[in-house]
Motif scaffolding. Structure first.
Motif, PDB file in Angstrom:
ATOM      1  N   LYS A 124     -69.352  76.229 -48.991  1.00 26.19           N
ATOM      2  CA  LYS A 124     -70.470  77.169 -49.143  1.00 26.19           C
ATOM      3  C   LYS A 124     -70.195  78.540 -48.532  1.00 26.19           C
ATOM      4  CE  LYS A 124     -73.344  73.802 -50.563  1.00 26.19           C
ATOM      5  NZ  LYS A 124     -73.633  73.645 -51.948  1.00 26.19           N
ATOM      6  N   LYS A 125     -69.018  78.738 -47.957  1.00 23.25           N
ATOM      7  CA  LYS A 125     -68.703  80.016 -47.314  1.00 23.25           C
ATOM      8  C   LYS A 125     -68.671  81.147 -48.333  1.00 23.25           C
ATOM      9  CE  LYS A 125     -65.682  77.842 -43.940  1.00 23.25           C
ATOM     10  NZ  LYS A 125     -64.265  77.679 -43.582  1.00 23.25           N
ATOM     11  N   GLN A 126     -68.992  82.334 -47.864  1.00 20.53           N
ATOM     12  CA  GLN A 126     -68.880  83.541 -48.681  1.00 20.53           C
ATOM     13  C   GLN A 126     -67.561  84.217 -48.327  1.00 20.53           C
ATOM     14  OE1 GLN A 126     -71.133  84.509 -51.061  1.00 20.53           O
ATOM     15  NE2 GLN A 126     -72.093  82.535 -50.633  1.00 20.53           N
ATOM     16  N   TYR A 127     -66.785  84.570 -49.322  1.00 21.29           N
ATOM     17  CA  TYR A 127     -65.476  85.167 -49.109  1.00 21.29           C
ATOM     18  C   TYR A 127     -65.433  86.570 -49.694  1.00 21.29           C
ATOM     19  CZ  TYR A 127     -63.897  80.384 -48.197  1.00 21.29           C
ATOM     20  OH  TYR A 127     -63.730  79.123 -47.682  1.00 21.29           O
ATOM     21  N   VAL A 128     -64.684  87.445 -49.044  1.00 23.73           N
ATOM     22  CA  VAL A 128     -64.418  88.773 -49.591  1.00 23.73           C
ATOM     23  C   VAL A 128     -63.367  88.638 -50.686  1.00 23.73           C
ATOM     24  CG1 VAL A 128     -63.489  91.057 -49.056  1.00 23.73           C
ATOM     25  CG2 VAL A 128     -65.012  89.914 -47.429  1.00 23.73           C
ATOM     26  N   ARG A 129     -62.429  87.747 -50.478  1.00 26.10           N
ATOM     27  CA  ARG A 129     -61.314  87.510 -51.402  1.00 26.10           C
ATOM     28  C   ARG A 129     -61.405  86.074 -51.903  1.00 26.10           C
ATOM     29  NH1 ARG A 129     -55.842  85.782 -50.617  1.00 26.10           N
ATOM     30  NH2 ARG A 129     -54.397  86.958 -51.908  1.00 26.10           N
ATOM     31  N   ASP A 130     -61.087  85.837 -53.151  1.00 25.63           N
ATOM     32  CA  ASP A 130     -61.114  84.499 -53.742  1.00 25.63           C
ATOM     33  C   ASP A 130     -60.239  83.550 -52.908  1.00 25.63           C
ATOM     34  OD1 ASP A 130     -60.842  82.182 -55.260  1.00 25.63           O
ATOM     35  OD2 ASP A 130     -60.323  83.218 -57.111  1.00 25.63           O
ATOM     36  N   PRO A 131     -60.807  82.468 -52.338  1.00 21.79           N
ATOM     37  CA  PRO A 131     -60.022  81.577 -51.482  1.00 21.79           C
ATOM     38  C   PRO A 131     -58.996  80.738 -52.244  1.00 21.79           C
ATOM     39  CG  PRO A 131     -62.185  80.645 -51.848  1.00 21.79           C
ATOM     40  CD  PRO A 131     -62.194  82.022 -52.471  1.00 21.79           C
ATOM     41  N   CYS A 132     -59.068  80.745 -53.572  1.00 22.49           N
ATOM     42  CA  CYS A 132     -58.144  79.929 -54.363  1.00 22.49           C
ATOM     43  C   CYS A 132     -56.982  80.729 -54.936  1.00 22.49           C
ATOM     44  CB  CYS A 132     -58.910  79.250 -55.499  1.00 22.49           C
ATOM     45  SG  CYS A 132     -60.263  78.209 -54.927  1.00 22.49           S
ATOM     46  N   ILE A 133     -56.987  82.029 -54.719  1.00 18.71           N
ATOM     47  CA  ILE A 133     -56.000  82.908 -55.351  1.00 18.71           C
ATOM     48  C   ILE A 133     -54.559  82.539 -54.984  1.00 18.71           C
ATOM     49  CG2 ILE A 133     -55.954  84.767 -53.613  1.00 18.71           C
ATOM     50  CD1 ILE A 133     -56.194  85.579 -57.261  1.00 18.71           C
ATOM     51  N   ASP A 134     -54.332  82.091 -53.765  1.00 22.92           N
ATOM     52  CA  ASP A 134     -52.978  81.791 -53.320  1.00 22.92           C
ATOM     53  C   ASP A 134     -52.615  80.312 -53.436  1.00 22.92           C
ATOM     54  OD1 ASP A 134     -52.422  84.468 -52.662  1.00 22.92           O
ATOM     55  OD2 ASP A 134     -53.421  84.237 -50.725  1.00 22.92           O
ATOM     56  N   THR A 135     -53.483  79.516 -54.056  1.00 23.95           N
ATOM     57  CA  THR A 135     -53.165  78.104 -54.242  1.00 23.95           C
ATOM     58  C   THR A 135     -52.330  77.935 -55.511  1.00 23.95           C
ATOM     59  OG1 THR A 135     -55.204  77.632 -55.459  1.00 23.95           O
ATOM     60  CG2 THR A 135     -55.266  77.374 -53.050  1.00 23.95           C
ATOM     61  N   THR A 136     -51.729  76.783 -55.646  1.00 27.20           N
ATOM     62  CA  THR A 136     -50.900  76.488 -56.817  1.00 27.20           C
ATOM     63  C   THR A 136     -51.707  75.655 -57.804  1.00 27.20           C
ATOM     64  OG1 THR A 136     -48.922  76.533 -55.442  1.00 27.20           O
ATOM     65  CG2 THR A 136     -48.739  75.431 -57.572  1.00 27.20           C
ATOM     66  N   ALA A 137     -51.810  76.143 -59.028  1.00 26.92           N
ATOM     67  CA  ALA A 137     -52.543  75.429 -60.082  1.00 26.92           C
ATOM     68  C   ALA A 137     -51.714  74.249 -60.580  1.00 26.92           C
ATOM     69  CB  ALA A 137     -52.849  76.372 -61.240  1.00 26.92           C
ATOM     70  N   PRO A 138     -52.381  73.241 -61.124  1.00 28.69           N
ATOM     71  CA  PRO A 138     -51.631  72.102 -61.658  1.00 28.69           C
ATOM     72  C   PRO A 138     -50.795  72.497 -62.875  1.00 28.69           C
ATOM     73  CG  PRO A 138     -53.945  71.910 -62.231  1.00 28.69           C
ATOM     74  CD  PRO A 138     -53.828  73.084 -61.301  1.00 28.69           C
ATOM     75  N   ALA A 139     -49.727  71.764 -63.104  1.00 27.13           N
ATOM     76  CA  ALA A 139     -48.929  71.963 -64.313  1.00 27.13           C
ATOM     77  C   ALA A 139     -49.717  71.498 -65.527  1.00 27.13           C
ATOM     78  CB  ALA A 139     -47.614  71.208 -64.212  1.00 27.13           C
ATOM     79  N   ILE A 140     -50.501  70.411 -65.348  1.00 29.33           N
ATOM     80  CA  ILE A 140     -51.286  69.827 -66.440  1.00 29.33           C
ATOM     81  C   ILE A 140     -52.618  69.351 -65.871  1.00 29.33           C
ATOM     82  CG2 ILE A 140     -51.378  67.969 -68.165  1.00 29.33           C
ATOM     83  CD1 ILE A 140     -48.241  67.954 -67.971  1.00 29.33           C
ATOM     84  N   GLU A 141     -53.710  69.707 -66.531  1.00 30.32           N
ATOM     85  CA  GLU A 141     -55.020  69.178 -66.176  1.00 30.32           C
ATOM     86  C   GLU A 141     -55.303  67.969 -67.062  1.00 30.32           C
ATOM     87  OE1 GLU A 141     -57.986  72.253 -66.453  1.00 30.32           O
ATOM     88  OE2 GLU A 141     -57.415  73.118 -64.533  1.00 30.32           O
ATOM     89  N   LEU A 142     -55.801  66.906 -66.448  1.00 33.77           N
ATOM     90  CA  LEU A 142     -56.131  65.666 -67.156  1.00 33.77           C
ATOM     91  C   LEU A 142     -57.650  65.496 -67.160  1.00 33.77           C
ATOM     92  CD1 LEU A 142     -53.486  63.366 -65.432  1.00 33.77           C
ATOM     93  CD2 LEU A 142     -53.278  64.554 -67.626  1.00 33.77           C
ATOM     94  N   PRO A 143     -58.187  64.664 -68.065  1.00 35.02           N
ATOM     95  CA  PRO A 143     -59.628  64.421 -68.059  1.00 35.02           C
ATOM     96  C   PRO A 143     -60.111  63.918 -66.696  1.00 35.02           C
ATOM     97  CG  PRO A 143     -58.653  63.536 -70.051  1.00 35.02           C
ATOM     98  CD  PRO A 143     -57.513  63.954 -69.162  1.00 35.02           C
TER      99      PRO A 143
END
Length: 192
Positions: A124-143
């Motif tokens: 629920k925190k408010q961020y100035v910068r997107d907290p997910c920007i530096d994370t690594t996205a999955p190669a494949i999303e599954l259902p």
């Protein structure tokens, strides 16, 4: 001989082992202790790298809620792993994942899921910068809630040539979805 000890207790208590390609280390997946929480034990929700000679352990990758299975890509040598998303966000969110697990990468859990989506239901925190920007996205999303457990790459012998190095993924299946999903083995067609 006990090489290293890991936390036990509630949550995801199984451990997945994979010999590191260098032959000197063992990769060990340590699942989270909960559905979504800030872990008190830093080795939880990560893949650890254990030096087989000394027993020294260091974090290989983090932000992985529950990497149930890992395998080496037969051509690139990269570490691939399944990761099960959290519960209680509905039938279709968040996706389960296939990740290419790279040393030093953070895959976002518990505050991010899928393609760098901020989990505002948990965080629920408010961020100035997107907290997910530096994370690594999955190669494949599954259902969501497919509960992908095992994965293997199709070998070059004994299979149709068009399938070589494609990915086979075993879906355990959902327990927490209004319309069940999973309960099958799927082939993911990987391009060159």
């Amino acid at each position: 001989k006990t090489v290293v000890r890991f936390p036990s207790g509630s949550g995801h208590y199984t451990r997945t082992l994979l010999p590191h390609p260098d032959g000197k280390h063992l990769l060990v997946s340590v699942g989270s202790s909960c559905n979504a929480c800030n872990e008190e034990t830093p080795v939880r929700a990560s893949v650890q790298m254990v030096d087989l000679a000394t027993g020294t352990m260091q974090t290989f990758a983090s932000g992985l809620r529950n990497t149930v299975f890992m395998a080496l890509h037969p051509v690139t040598g990269e570490v691939w792993g399944t990761d099960n998303g959290r519960d209680i966000l509905g039938d279709d969110i968040p996706p389960d994942e296939i990740n290419i697990i790279k040393e030093g990468s953070n895959y976002g859990w518990p505050i991010c899921y899928g393609n760098k989506v901020h989990d505002t239901d948990f965080d629920k925190k408010q961020y100035v910068r997107d907290p997910c920007i530096d994370t690594t996205a999955p190669a494949i999303e599954l259902p969501a809630h497919s509960a992908a457990l095992g994965l293997a790459f199709v070998p070059e012998e004994g299979w149709p040539e068009a399938w070589y190095h494609d990915l086979l993924v075993a879906y355990h299946g959902s327990w927490n979805r209004s319309e069940p999903t999973g309960y099958k083995v799927v082939r993911i067609d990987l391009d060159a």
